[in-house]
Design an enzyme around this catalytic site. Structure first.
Site, PDB file in Angstrom:
ATOM      1  N   ARG A  32       1.520   5.066  17.558  1.00 36.81           N
ATOM      2  CA  ARG A  32       0.085   5.344  17.435  1.00 36.81           C
ATOM      3  C   ARG A  32      -0.698   4.734  18.596  1.00 36.81           C
ATOM      4  O   ARG A  32      -1.609   5.363  19.141  1.00 36.81           O
ATOM      5  CB  ARG A  32      -0.427   4.820  16.092  1.00 36.81           C
ATOM      6  CG  ARG A  32       0.210   5.520  14.902  1.00 36.81           C
ATOM      7  CD  ARG A  32      -0.359   5.039  13.584  1.00 36.81           C
ATOM      8  NE  ARG A  32       0.466   5.479  12.455  1.00 36.81           N
ATOM      9  CZ  ARG A  32       0.072   5.471  11.202  1.00 36.81           C
ATOM     10  NH1 ARG A  32      -1.136   5.047  10.898  1.00 36.81           N
ATOM     11  NH2 ARG A  32       0.867   5.875  10.235  1.00 36.81           N
ATOM     12  N   ARG A  61       0.165  10.147  12.952  1.00 36.70           N
ATOM     13  CA  ARG A  61       1.356   9.644  12.254  1.00 36.70           C
ATOM     14  C   ARG A  61       2.228   8.851  13.216  1.00 36.70           C
ATOM     15  O   ARG A  61       2.005   8.819  14.411  1.00 36.70           O
ATOM     16  CB  ARG A  61       2.164  10.816  11.676  1.00 36.70           C
ATOM     17  CG  ARG A  61       1.502  11.578  10.536  1.00 36.70           C
ATOM     18  CD  ARG A  61       1.532  10.844   9.208  1.00 36.70           C
ATOM     19  NE  ARG A  61       2.835  10.256   8.904  1.00 36.70           N
ATOM     20  CZ  ARG A  61       3.881  10.910   8.397  1.00 36.70           C
ATOM     21  NH1 ARG A  61       3.771  12.201   8.137  1.00 36.70           N
ATOM     22  NH2 ARG A  61       5.017  10.287   8.143  1.00 36.70           N
ATOM     23  N   ARG A 114      -8.120   8.081   2.884  1.00 36.60           N
ATOM     24  CA  ARG A 114      -9.100   7.047   2.511  1.00 36.60           C
ATOM     25  C   ARG A 114      -9.952   6.655   3.723  1.00 36.60           C
ATOM     26  O   ARG A 114     -11.183   6.573   3.637  1.00 36.60           O
ATOM     27  CB  ARG A 114      -8.354   5.825   1.968  1.00 36.60           C
ATOM     28  CG  ARG A 114      -9.236   4.605   1.718  1.00 36.60           C
ATOM     29  CD  ARG A 114      -8.382   3.382   1.381  1.00 36.60           C
ATOM     30  NE  ARG A 114      -7.457   3.060   2.468  1.00 36.60           N
ATOM     31  CZ  ARG A 114      -7.779   2.374   3.563  1.00 36.60           C
ATOM     32  NH1 ARG A 114      -9.019   1.933   3.723  1.00 36.60           N
ATOM     33  NH2 ARG A 114      -6.877   2.122   4.493  1.00 36.60           N
ATOM     34  N   ARG A 115      -9.288   6.426   4.852  1.00 35.69           N
ATOM     35  CA  ARG A 115     -10.034   6.070   6.064  1.00 35.69           C
ATOM     36  C   ARG A 115     -10.857   7.257   6.566  1.00 35.69           C
ATOM     37  O   ARG A 115     -12.011   7.097   6.971  1.00 35.69           O
ATOM     38  CB  ARG A 115      -9.064   5.594   7.151  1.00 35.69           C
ATOM     39  CG  ARG A 115      -8.423   4.248   6.848  1.00 35.69           C
ATOM     40  CD  ARG A 115      -7.323   3.909   7.847  1.00 35.69           C
ATOM     41  NE  ARG A 115      -6.726   2.604   7.570  1.00 35.69           N
ATOM     42  CZ  ARG A 115      -5.477   2.271   7.876  1.00 35.69           C
ATOM     43  NH1 ARG A 115      -4.683   3.161   8.468  1.00 35.69           N
ATOM     44  NH2 ARG A 115      -5.016   1.061   7.599  1.00 35.69           N
ATOM     45  N   CYS A 120      -1.457  10.025  -2.760  1.00 39.95           N
ATOM     46  CA  CYS A 120      -1.833  10.125  -1.348  1.00 39.95           C
ATOM     47  C   CYS A 120      -2.775  11.291  -1.083  1.00 39.95           C
ATOM     48  O   CYS A 120      -3.335  11.399  -0.003  1.00 39.95           O
ATOM     49  CB  CYS A 120      -0.558  10.313  -0.527  1.00 39.95           C
ATOM     50  SG  CYS A 120      -0.490   9.261   0.913  1.00 39.95           S
ATOM     51  N   LYS A 135       0.824  -1.219   0.000  1.00 41.30           N
ATOM     52  CA  LYS A 135       0.000   0.000   0.000  1.00 41.30           C
ATOM     53  C   LYS A 135       0.854   1.263   0.000  1.00 41.30           C
ATOM     54  O   LYS A 135       0.339   2.350  -0.231  1.00 41.30           O
ATOM     55  CB  LYS A 135      -0.992   0.004   1.159  1.00 41.30           C
ATOM     56  CG  LYS A 135      -0.420   0.134   2.541  1.00 41.30           C
ATOM     57  CD  LYS A 135      -1.543   0.071   3.586  1.00 41.30           C
ATOM     58  CE  LYS A 135      -1.021   0.129   4.999  1.00 41.30           C
ATOM     59  NZ  LYS A 135      -0.330   1.378   5.340  1.00 41.30           N
ATOM     60  N   ASP A 136       2.174   1.133   0.222  1.00 39.91           N
ATOM     61  CA  ASP A 136       3.074   2.290   0.185  1.00 39.91           C
ATOM     62  C   ASP A 136       3.791   2.440  -1.153  1.00 39.91           C
ATOM     63  O   ASP A 136       4.566   3.381  -1.335  1.00 39.91           O
ATOM     64  CB  ASP A 136       4.140   2.171   1.289  1.00 39.91           C
ATOM     65  CG  ASP A 136       3.539   2.271   2.679  1.00 39.91           C
ATOM     66  OD1 ASP A 136       2.475   2.898   2.819  1.00 39.91           O
ATOM     67  OD2 ASP A 136       4.131   1.714   3.620  1.00 39.91           O
TER      68      ASP A 136
END
Length: 313
Positions: free
Chosen positions: A155, A149, A131-132, A242, A83-84
């Site tokens: 987190r 971040r 997206r989230r 992004c 996903k990166d």
């Protein structure tokens, strides 16, 4: 490079190192006698932690330094969270292997609430992903969504310190780090459609390095590669980065690919959704045609607004 040595460029976060060791172990199991060395590196994405990714160059910040190491022959492969991985690669480099996918869903993590729907109005939810954020805002416009971040441990610490009522992370990352017990609920794709390639590990190398490509062939997982191919083709056609909320998730069911995708306004005020079903050999074309359907149904205008009028044709 010695014939029996292979060097892996990797970030130094716990999750990145897990992925690198996973690939190392698979390579050594497939090729007895091969010596695999890790080349840990710090990327700009690891250093710039006080700004949302979308504002500082996107997910490519996590891969550029690794790609430079490949081009300068300081490493033979780079291991990435799919996903990166940006849609384009530097000349001479490419994605050659995609390993078997872990659970691609998003995880709802909270110390006080069992589900997203259980959060009271005004609760603070942390996520670094547009997206989230977009899908959360559509479902629960009464929540306060704040940027989050840092690596997984950072987190979770911010959640435990009371800065957030809940945070959204990837199920795959938590499982790989042995933190599955922190997951209160896995969010189904209907609620939070995953990111392109989420849960899959990809391996990049120099395209002219036939020896390394032969060594990597045993690690490629055909079904995962098909699914991620469809998702990435959709994203490539959208010229997705992004800065805009894009989700895409492909499943292989009864010999058929089921591809779902969305493009949304960052504030969740508008989300364009679509889906396709088709033969696995048509995975790439399915992704392209679904992207074109989304563009024609309103995604072009959303992208144009985000990119200041420069939307895909």
């Amino acid at each position: 490079m010695l014939d029996n040595v292979l060097r892996i460029a990797t970030r130094q976060s716990p999750l990145a190192l897990w992925q690198a060791h996973y690939v190392k172990d698979k390579l050594m199991a497939s090729h007895p006698g091969l010596v695999v060395e890790l080349v840990p590196m710090v990327t700009r994405g690891d250093v710039i932690l006080d700004t949302p990714l979308a504002k500082v160059g996107g997910k490519g910040l996590f891969v550029k330094e690794l790609e430079v190491a490949l081009l300068e022959n300081r490493a033979d492969i780079a291991v990435h969270s799919m996903k990166d991985v940006p849609v384009e690669f530097p000349q001479g480099l490419g994605l050659v292997t995609i390993c078997e996918r872990e659970d691609p869903r998003d995880a709802f993590v909270s110390n006080n609430y069992d589900s997203l729907d259980a959060l009271p109005a005004g609760s603070i939810v942390g996520t670094s992903s547009l997206r989230r954020q977009c899908q959360l805002a559509e479902r629960r416009p009464d929540l306060i969504i704040r940027s989050l971040r840092g690596n997984v441990g950072t987190r979770l610490s911010k959640l435990d310190n009371g800065e957030y009522d809940a945070i959204i992370l990837a199920v795959a990352g938590l499982k790989r780090l042995g933190l599955e017990s922190r997951i209160r609920a896995a969010l189904p794709p209907e609620i939070s459609l995953p990111a392109v390639g989420q849960g899959a590990v990809g391996i990049e190398c120099r395209l002219d390095d036939s020896r390394t490509r032969e060594l990597l062939a045993a690690l490629n997982h055909h079904e995962t590669a098909l699914r991620v191919t469809a998702e990435r083709a959709m994203n490539t056609r959208l010229e997705g980065g992004c800065q805009v909320p894009i989700g895409s998730y492909a499943e292989l069911i009864d010999g058929e690919i089921w591809l779902r995708a969305l493009v949304g306004a960052p504030d969740g005020s508008q989300i364009i959704r679509g889906e396709r079903r088709g033969a696995p050999q048509d995975a790439e074309q399915m992704g392209i045609s679904l992207a074109e359907e989304l563009l024609n149904n309103g995604a072009r205008e959303i992208l144009a607004e985000v990119y200041n009028g420069d939307a895909p044709a």
